[in-house]
Design a protein around this motif. Structure first.
Motif, PDB file in Angstrom:
ATOM      1  N   LEU A   9       0.829  -1.202   0.000  1.00 52.35           N
ATOM      2  CA  LEU A   9       0.000   0.000   0.000  1.00 52.35           C
ATOM      3  C   LEU A   9       0.867   1.257   0.000  1.00 52.35           C
ATOM      4  N   GLU A  10       1.966   1.216   0.713  1.00 47.98           N
ATOM      5  CA  GLU A  10       2.881   2.352   0.716  1.00 47.98           C
ATOM      6  C   GLU A  10       3.482   2.559  -0.671  1.00 47.98           C
ATOM      7  N   HIS A  11       3.753   1.480  -1.368  1.00 45.33           N
ATOM      8  CA  HIS A  11       4.325   1.588  -2.709  1.00 45.33           C
ATOM      9  C   HIS A  11       3.304   2.177  -3.690  1.00 45.33           C
ATOM     10  N   ILE A  12       2.048   1.743  -3.597  1.00 44.21           N
ATOM     11  CA  ILE A  12       1.017   2.227  -4.512  1.00 44.21           C
ATOM     12  C   ILE A  12       0.664   3.672  -4.208  1.00 44.21           C
ATOM     13  N   GLY A  13       0.580   4.012  -2.922  1.00 40.58           N
ATOM     14  CA  GLY A  13       0.331   5.392  -2.541  1.00 40.58           C
ATOM     15  C   GLY A  13      -1.034   5.627  -1.924  1.00 40.58           C
TER      16      GLY A  13
ATOM     17  N   ALA B  37      -9.962  -7.905  -0.816  1.00 40.21           N
ATOM     18  CA  ALA B  37      -9.409  -9.134  -0.248  1.00 40.21           C
ATOM     19  C   ALA B  37     -10.372 -10.277  -0.531  1.00 40.21           C
ATOM     20  N   VAL B  38      -9.867 -11.326  -1.159  1.00 38.22           N
ATOM     21  CA  VAL B  38     -10.704 -12.457  -1.556  1.00 38.22           C
ATOM     22  C   VAL B  38     -10.444 -13.637  -0.639  1.00 38.22           C
ATOM     23  N   CYS B  39     -11.441 -13.997   0.143  1.00 32.99           N
ATOM     24  CA  CYS B  39     -11.404 -15.157   1.041  1.00 32.99           C
ATOM     25  C   CYS B  39     -10.386 -14.976   2.166  1.00 32.99           C
ATOM     26  N   GLN B  40      -9.423 -15.900   2.270  1.00 29.60           N
ATOM     27  CA  GLN B  40      -8.498 -15.961   3.407  1.00 29.60           C
ATOM     28  C   GLN B  40      -7.816 -14.643   3.756  1.00 29.60           C
ATOM     29  N   PRO B  41      -7.345 -13.837   2.783  1.00 28.01           N
ATOM     30  CA  PRO B  41      -6.639 -12.604   3.155  1.00 28.01           C
ATOM     31  C   PRO B  41      -7.533 -11.512   3.729  1.00 28.01           C
ATOM     32  N   SER B  42      -8.842 -11.760   3.845  1.00 27.01           N
ATOM     33  CA  SER B  42      -9.706 -10.771   4.478  1.00 27.01           C
ATOM     34  C   SER B  42      -9.228 -10.465   5.892  1.00 27.01           C
ATOM     35  N   VAL B  43      -8.737 -11.487   6.589  1.00 24.57           N
ATOM     36  CA  VAL B  43      -8.298 -11.298   7.974  1.00 24.57           C
ATOM     37  C   VAL B  43      -7.050 -10.415   8.045  1.00 24.57           C
ATOM     38  N   PRO B  44      -5.929 -10.759   7.381  1.00 24.20           N
ATOM     39  CA  PRO B  44      -4.764  -9.877   7.459  1.00 24.20           C
ATOM     40  C   PRO B  44      -4.999  -8.515   6.812  1.00 24.20           C
ATOM     41  N   ALA B  45      -5.828  -8.428   5.767  1.00 25.05           N
ATOM     42  CA  ALA B  45      -6.112  -7.129   5.149  1.00 25.05           C
ATOM     43  C   ALA B  45      -6.914  -6.249   6.109  1.00 25.05           C
ATOM     44  N   TYR B  46      -7.847  -6.854   6.819  1.00 27.54           N
ATOM     45  CA  TYR B  46      -8.634  -6.127   7.821  1.00 27.54           C
ATOM     46  C   TYR B  46      -7.728  -5.656   8.952  1.00 27.54           C
ATOM     47  N   ALA B  47      -6.820  -6.539   9.378  1.00 33.10           N
ATOM     48  CA  ALA B  47      -5.878  -6.181  10.443  1.00 33.10           C
ATOM     49  C   ALA B  47      -4.956  -5.051  10.002  1.00 33.10           C
ATOM     50  N   ALA B  48      -4.432  -5.129   8.776  1.00 36.34           N
ATOM     51  CA  ALA B  48      -3.543  -4.086   8.263  1.00 36.34           C
ATOM     52  C   ALA B  48      -4.269  -2.749   8.189  1.00 36.34           C
ATOM     53  N   THR B  49      -5.545  -2.768   7.793  1.00 30.12           N
ATOM     54  CA  THR B  49      -6.343  -1.542   7.714  1.00 30.12           C
ATOM     55  C   THR B  49      -6.512  -0.919   9.089  1.00 30.12           C
ATOM     56  N   ALA B  50      -6.740  -1.759  10.107  1.00 21.20           N
ATOM     57  CA  ALA B  50      -6.887  -1.256  11.473  1.00 21.20           C
ATOM     58  C   ALA B  50      -5.582  -0.653  11.982  1.00 21.20           C
ATOM     59  N   ILE B  51      -4.474  -1.325  11.707  1.00 25.29           N
ATOM     60  CA  ILE B  51      -3.162  -0.830  12.145  1.00 25.29           C
ATOM     61  C   ILE B  51      -2.865   0.526  11.501  1.00 25.29           C
ATOM     62  N   MET B  52      -3.091   0.621  10.205  1.00 22.09           N
ATOM     63  CA  MET B  52      -2.804   1.860   9.487  1.00 22.09           C
ATOM     64  C   MET B  52      -3.787   2.962   9.877  1.00 22.09           C
ATOM     65  N   GLY B  53      -5.040   2.580  10.129  1.00 20.47           N
ATOM     66  CA  GLY B  53      -6.033   3.567  10.531  1.00 20.47           C
ATOM     67  C   GLY B  53      -5.735   4.167  11.887  1.00 20.47           C
ATOM     68  N   ALA B  54      -5.325   3.318  12.835  1.00 19.14           N
ATOM     69  CA  ALA B  54      -5.013   3.798  14.185  1.00 19.14           C
ATOM     70  C   ALA B  54      -3.851   4.793  14.167  1.00 19.14           C
ATOM     71  N   LYS B  55      -2.932   4.610  13.232  1.00 20.21           N
ATOM     72  CA  LYS B  55      -1.769   5.497  13.119  1.00 20.21           C
ATOM     73  C   LYS B  55      -2.005   6.646  12.151  1.00 20.21           C
ATOM     74  N   GLU B  56      -3.224   6.715  11.580  1.00 23.56           N
ATOM     75  CA  GLU B  56      -3.561   7.719  10.568  1.00 23.56           C
ATOM     76  C   GLU B  56      -2.524   7.722   9.449  1.00 23.56           C
ATOM     77  N   HIS B  57      -2.156   6.518   9.053  1.00 18.50           N
ATOM     78  CA  HIS B  57      -1.162   6.359   7.991  1.00 18.50           C
ATOM     79  C   HIS B  57      -1.718   6.959   6.696  1.00 18.50           C
ATOM     80  N   PRO B  58      -0.958   7.786   6.007  1.00 16.85           N
ATOM     81  CA  PRO B  58      -1.479   8.416   4.780  1.00 16.85           C
ATOM     82  C   PRO B  58      -1.837   7.426   3.680  1.00 16.85           C
ATOM     83  N   CYS B  59      -1.301   6.208   3.750  1.00 18.44           N
ATOM     84  CA  CYS B  59      -1.578   5.209   2.708  1.00 18.44           C
ATOM     85  C   CYS B  59      -2.616   4.186   3.138  1.00 18.44           C
ATOM     86  N   ARG B  60      -3.347   4.472   4.203  1.00 19.77           N
ATOM     87  CA  ARG B  60      -4.417   3.557   4.611  1.00 19.77           C
ATOM     88  C   ARG B  60      -5.448   3.476   3.487  1.00 19.77           C
TER      89      ARG B  60
END
Length: 414
Positions: A162-166, A173-196
């Motif tokens: 996500l940082e590379h894309i901008g 997220a299709v099937c299994q990666p819904s969990v890590p993608a959801y987790a990554a979104t929460a981590i980036m959201g909590a930090k107000e990451h510009p690439c969330r």
């Protein structure tokens, strides 16, 4: 021993498949009398079905050459934009895209199949989006010197992509990666990451497997974690670059996939046999194309596999607020402005109805206007992301959601 025994069997079957293919060609050769008898075509069809089922398979190509948008055909360009040991980031685009076309990161499952399983997903979404996809590596091809790869690393990879894309990127997220993608979104959201992510769409994902558990969920909880480690984890043999790495082998995963719907798979091959006997090559080729992709499998690291079994299916760490990344608990209330779309299939026998929808309830600090649920009627797990129902009914819902929440440049960098 398990992996070595499989390699021996694969070598034998590969040789048998080659002989069967040669036999089928001989029996259908018009210059020989066999091709004109009643028995010849039947025997040739049987040999061809066996040859196709037993033939070895490698990593398929995406092979998306063109895309048609509003009646005009455009050439599609595929490129590797970021290389990592356990997975590359691929980009698909075409000259017909608008300058401000949305950027969409498709997170492919790391669950036995290659990212090419989502070929139809990419082909549909690249019509109006610049599409990126995670092209996960076959673990047996990654040297041990590259280190381990577990759930923490998976999440780190997604954040890095996500940082590379901008800023302003949309995520699917299709099937299994819904969990890590959801987790990554929460981590980036909590930090107000510009690439969330601007939006996160989860399709048939096991966010909370306590909801409508399926046979897949039941298998994961019937045995302790130690059973999986002792019975389905193997060591990569010396013939591969990843020799010595502990993995969950692709051939075991395929056996599990096939066993779940064995009768359906047997009937599909029988139907292919009948099509060949009747000379209906087009229908037979359609079945062949499906199984060429379905039977192309890869290994995943034991660390990632065992952690997924433990935290997603046995302990339900994410919905219980106990999921930890790099030693820190993931706070799902950190998702405050990433719009969430949960899509489920009415006939999904992998992720039951409600398992993906749970993500909407867990994001307690996200306004309701940024949440949406869509239940695809009469659609199974595979049909959520591939086939005519995906293209005509589900993809438009996703495109509308992306359009509603497309961030302007200033908003994307906020």
């Amino acid at each position: 021993m398990l992996y070595n025994a499989y390699e021996l069997q694969r070598t034998i079957l590969s040789s048998a498949a080659a002989w069967a293919s040669a036999g089928a060609e001989m029996l259908t050769n018009p210059s020989l009398p066999f091709g004109y008898s009643g028995v010849g075509p039947v025997m040739a069809s049987a040999l061809e079905v066996f040859a196709h089922a037993a033939a070895p398979r490698g990593k398929p190509d995406f092979d998306i050459q063109t895309v048609t948008v509003d009646g005009r055909s455009h050439p599609v360009t595929e490129s590797i934009v970021l290389h990592r040991p356990f997975g590359n980031l691929l980009r698909f685009d075409h000259p017909g895209l608008a300058e401000d076309a949305p950027r969409l990161l498709i997170v492919a499952p790391m669950s036995g199949h290659y990212a090419t399983l989502l070929r139809g997903t990419v082909a549909r979404m690249v019509e109006r989006c610049v599409v990126y996809i995670t092209d996960w590596a076959d673990a047996k091809m990654v040297p041990p010197s590259a280190g381990r790869f577990d759930l923490d690393d998976y999440i780190d990879y997604l954040i890095g992509f996500l940082e590379h894309i901008g800023p302003g990127t949309h995520v699917l997220a299709v099937c299994q990666p819904s969990v890590p993608a959801y987790a990554a979104t929460a981590i980036m959201g909590a930090k107000e990451h510009p690439c969330r992510p601007a939006t996160l769409t989860m399709m048939g994902g096991p966010i909370d497997t306590r909801e409508a558990p399926t046979s897949v969920n039941d298998v994961a909880i019937q045995q302790p974690l130690s059973w999986f480690e002792q019975n389905v984890v193997a060591t990569v043999p010396m013939t591969y670059p990843g020799a010595g790495r502990r993995v969950y082998p692709g051939f075991l995963q395929l056996a599990g996939f096939m066993a779940m719907n064995l009768n359906a798979h047997m009937m599909s091959h029988y139907a292919m046999f009948k099509h060949l006997v009747e000379g209906d090559g087009e229908s037979a080729d359609s079945t062949k194309a499906f199984y060429d992709e379905y039977r192309s499998v890869c290994d995943m690291t034991a660390d990632f596999y065992l952690q997924t079994v433990e935290h997603v299916f046995q302990r339900h760490s994410l919905p219980k607020g106990e999921f930890v990344h790099r030693g820190e608990r993931i706070d799902l209330s950190g998702i405050r402005d990433t719009a969430l779309l949960a899509i489920e299939g009415e006939k999904d026998d992998i992720s039951g109805i409600g398992q993906t929808r749970a993500a909407l309830h867990l994001a307690s600090h996200l306004p309701e206007a940024r949440k949406k649920y869509y239940l695809a009627q009469d659609v199974g797990h595979y049909g959520i992301f591939n086939g005519s129902k995906w293209r005509q009914r589900i993809a438009p819902v996703l495109e509308d959601w992306i359009a509603q929440h497309q961030r302007k440049p200033l908003e994307a960098g906020a």
